[in-house]
Design an enzyme around this catalytic site. Structure first.
Site, PDB file in Angstrom:
ATOM      1  N   SER A 147       0.852  -1.189   0.000  1.00 60.49           N
ATOM      2  CA  SER A 147       0.000   0.000   0.000  1.00 60.49           C
ATOM      3  C   SER A 147       0.887   1.238   0.000  1.00 60.49           C
ATOM      4  O   SER A 147       1.983   1.223   0.589  1.00 60.49           O
ATOM      5  CB  SER A 147      -0.867   0.022   1.264  1.00 60.49           C
ATOM      6  N   TYR A 160      -2.551  -1.084  10.068  1.00 67.37           N
ATOM      7  CA  TYR A 160      -2.643  -1.546   8.677  1.00 67.37           C
ATOM      8  C   TYR A 160      -1.333  -1.259   7.936  1.00 67.37           C
ATOM      9  O   TYR A 160      -0.786  -2.128   7.252  1.00 67.37           O
ATOM     10  CB  TYR A 160      -3.825  -0.846   8.004  1.00 67.37           C
TER      11      TYR A 160
HETATM   12  P1  NDP Z   1     -11.497  -5.595  -1.607  1.00 64.71           P
HETATM   13  O1  NDP Z   1     -11.725  -5.125  -0.213  1.00 64.71           O
HETATM   14  O2  NDP Z   1     -12.348  -5.091  -2.699  1.00 64.71           O
HETATM   15  O3  NDP Z   1     -11.531  -7.193  -1.635  1.00 64.71           O
HETATM   16  C1  NDP Z   1     -10.803  -7.923  -0.681  1.00 64.71           C
HETATM   17  C2  NDP Z   1     -10.599  -9.337  -1.187  1.00 64.71           C
HETATM   18  O4  NDP Z   1      -9.830 -10.064  -0.224  1.00 64.71           O
HETATM   19  C3  NDP Z   1     -11.905 -10.085  -1.375  1.00 64.71           C
HETATM   20  O5  NDP Z   1     -11.755 -10.962  -2.455  1.00 64.71           O
HETATM   21  C4  NDP Z   1     -12.048 -10.854  -0.072  1.00 64.71           C
HETATM   22  O6  NDP Z   1     -12.804 -12.063  -0.208  1.00 64.71           O
HETATM   23  C5  NDP Z   1     -10.584 -11.179   0.231  1.00 64.71           C
HETATM   24  N1  NDP Z   1     -10.353 -11.351   1.659  1.00 64.71           N
HETATM   25  C6  NDP Z   1     -10.575 -10.445   2.644  1.00 64.71           C
HETATM   26  N2  NDP Z   1     -10.270 -10.989   3.840  1.00 64.71           N
HETATM   27  C7  NDP Z   1      -9.856 -12.254   3.596  1.00 64.71           C
HETATM   28  C8  NDP Z   1      -9.426 -13.334   4.416  1.00 64.71           C
HETATM   29  N3  NDP Z   1      -9.365 -13.243   5.747  1.00 64.71           N
HETATM   30  N4  NDP Z   1      -9.099 -14.493   3.816  1.00 64.71           N
HETATM   31  C9  NDP Z   1      -9.171 -14.617   2.493  1.00 64.71           C
HETATM   32  N5  NDP Z   1      -9.578 -13.653   1.652  1.00 64.71           N
HETATM   33  C10 NDP Z   1      -9.912 -12.483   2.204  1.00 64.71           C
HETATM   34  O7  NDP Z   1      -9.950  -5.370  -1.963  1.00 64.71           O
HETATM   35  P2  NDP Z   1      -9.201  -4.123  -2.606  1.00 64.71           P
HETATM   36  O8  NDP Z   1      -9.198  -4.270  -4.078  1.00 64.71           O
HETATM   37  O9  NDP Z   1      -9.657  -2.847  -1.985  1.00 64.71           O
HETATM   38  O10 NDP Z   1      -7.719  -4.368  -2.040  1.00 64.71           O
HETATM   39  C11 NDP Z   1      -6.888  -5.398  -2.548  1.00 64.71           C
HETATM   40  C12 NDP Z   1      -5.525  -5.285  -1.871  1.00 64.71           C
HETATM   41  O11 NDP Z   1      -4.985  -3.985  -2.099  1.00 64.71           O
HETATM   42  C13 NDP Z   1      -5.559  -5.457  -0.354  1.00 64.71           C
HETATM   43  O12 NDP Z   1      -4.397  -6.142   0.064  1.00 64.71           O
HETATM   44  C14 NDP Z   1      -5.551  -4.027   0.175  1.00 64.71           C
HETATM   45  O13 NDP Z   1      -5.007  -3.942   1.463  1.00 64.71           O
HETATM   46  C15 NDP Z   1      -4.659  -3.358  -0.856  1.00 64.71           C
HETATM   47  N6  NDP Z   1      -4.857  -1.918  -0.999  1.00 64.71           N
HETATM   48  C16 NDP Z   1      -6.100  -1.406  -1.286  1.00 64.71           C
HETATM   49  C17 NDP Z   1      -6.274  -0.050  -1.486  1.00 64.71           C
HETATM   50  C18 NDP Z   1      -7.594   0.547  -1.880  1.00 64.71           C
HETATM   51  O14 NDP Z   1      -7.706   1.794  -1.885  1.00 64.71           O
HETATM   52  N7  NDP Z   1      -8.592  -0.224  -2.258  1.00 64.71           N
HETATM   53  C19 NDP Z   1      -5.128   0.885  -1.354  1.00 64.71           C
HETATM   54  C20 NDP Z   1      -3.876   0.237  -1.091  1.00 64.71           C
HETATM   55  C21 NDP Z   1      -3.759  -1.110  -0.920  1.00 64.71           C
HETATM   56  P3  NDP Z   1     -14.426 -12.069  -0.020  1.00 64.71           P
HETATM   57  O15 NDP Z   1     -15.003 -11.297  -1.174  1.00 64.71           O
HETATM   58  O16 NDP Z   1     -14.813 -13.489  -0.093  1.00 64.71           O
HETATM   59  O17 NDP Z   1     -14.703 -11.397   1.276  1.00 64.71           O
END
Ligand code: NDP
Length: 253
Positions: A147, A160
């Site tokens: 991130s 985080y």
């Molecule tokens: P989303 O929040 O849209 O989706 C999260 C995904 O991770 C879903 O597929 C969810 O599965 C899965 N997930 C969540 N918790 C678990 C768990 N305990 N075990 C297995 N799978 C899990 O993701 P984003 O696109 O927002 O983010 C993707 C990555 O990018 C993350 O690592 C986030 O920290 C990082 N990030 C995001 C930013 C943003 O602005 N969006 C900015 C910077 C980094 P399910 O649908 O089944 O719940």
């Protein structure tokens, strides 16, 4: 760039957001993609159906990462799906994308919340890589999603950001260890990127978030997926151990 024909890929957290866009992009580039999810079975099935409709190949795999046995469960499903479709359990590409936001101020963060953030965001990717290496051939690719918050202060997201700082260490150290096998390991750091969060439905909030990027817009999941697609392609064979800023210039200050 982009010919992944004959390759296999696992994208964790691919039911939504950037993981979904990455799974779709890698499938378009020719890879057979394992679409991992935790709870949202319908969303994962929709991603798989969309990929297949476009002529690609994918299958869904469920596992709760950060919970005991989660990595084992992930690989049971992954190996079964790969074997069924390719006759082997070879995994060429791993994208550690699944993650959870903090959303709790430091003064209110409980030890349990802190442990959960680290378990999903930092511990799981380590053990997923450890387990995946048994399936990965020479020349394989690993990308871990970090991130921009490891370089951009936000006092509300310390736990985080700490977990993402830990994730970045994976690229540095595993890249050195796996270089002799031609396996690359890199970190991609998105800035604010549109996902299902209701915040993205509020125009004023989107405007404020957009102002953080030098391009004056929020990131789209595809913006990040395209960067990941480069890193897993043959074109990126000389890039390893790197931190790739995919924040739309947010880190420029
Ligand atoms: P989303 O929040 O849209 O989706 C999260 C995904 O991770 C879903 O597929 C969810 O599965 C899965 N997930 C969540 N918790 C678990 C768990 N305990 N075990 C297995 N799978 C899990 O993701 P984003 O696109 O927002 O983010 C993707 C990555 O990018 C993350 O690592 C986030 O920290 C990082 N990030 C995001 C930013 C943003 O602005 N969006 C900015 C910077 C980094 P399910 O649908 O089944 O719940």
């Amino acid at each position: 760039m982009g010919d992944l024909t004959g390759k296999t890929a696992l994208v964790t957290g691919a039911s939504r957001g950037m993981g979904r866009a990455t799974a779709e992009r890698l499938a378009r580039d020719g890879a057979l993609v394992a679409v991992h999810y935790a709870t949202n079975e319908d969303a994962a099935a929709e991603v798989v159906a969309g990929i297949e409709k476009d002529g690609g190949r994918a299958f869904a795999v469920q596992a709760e990462l950060g919970a005991p046995g989660g990595v084992h469960e992930l690989f049971l499903g992954l190996e079964e799906g790969l074997k069924e479709r390719t006759g082997s359990t070879v995994l060429d590409i791993l994208v550690n994308n699944a993650g959870v936001m903090g959303g709790v101020k430091p003064e209110d963060t409980t030890p349990e919340q802190f442990d959960r953030i680290f378990a999903v965001n930092a511990k799981a990717p380590f053990f997923v890589i450890q387990r995946a290496l048994a399936n990965m051939p020479d020349g394989a690719r690993i990308v871990n999603i970090s991130s921009g918050l490891t370089r951009f202060a936000n006092p509300d997201e310390i736990a985080y950001a700490m977990s993402k700082g830990a994730v970045e260490q994976l690229a540095l150290h595993f890249a050195k260890a796996l270089g002799p096998r031609g396996i690359t390991v890199n970190s991609v750091a998105p800035g604010i990127t549109r996902n299902g969060n209701p915040l993205f439905d509020i125009p004023e909030a989107v405007e404020a978030m957009a102002a953080l990027s030098t391009f004056n817009r929020v990131g789209e999941p595809q913006d990040v997926a395209d960067v990941i697609a480069f890193l897993v392609s043959d074109d990126a064979r000389w890039v390893t151990g790197s931190f790739v800023d995919a924040s739309g210039g947010t880190l420029l200050g």
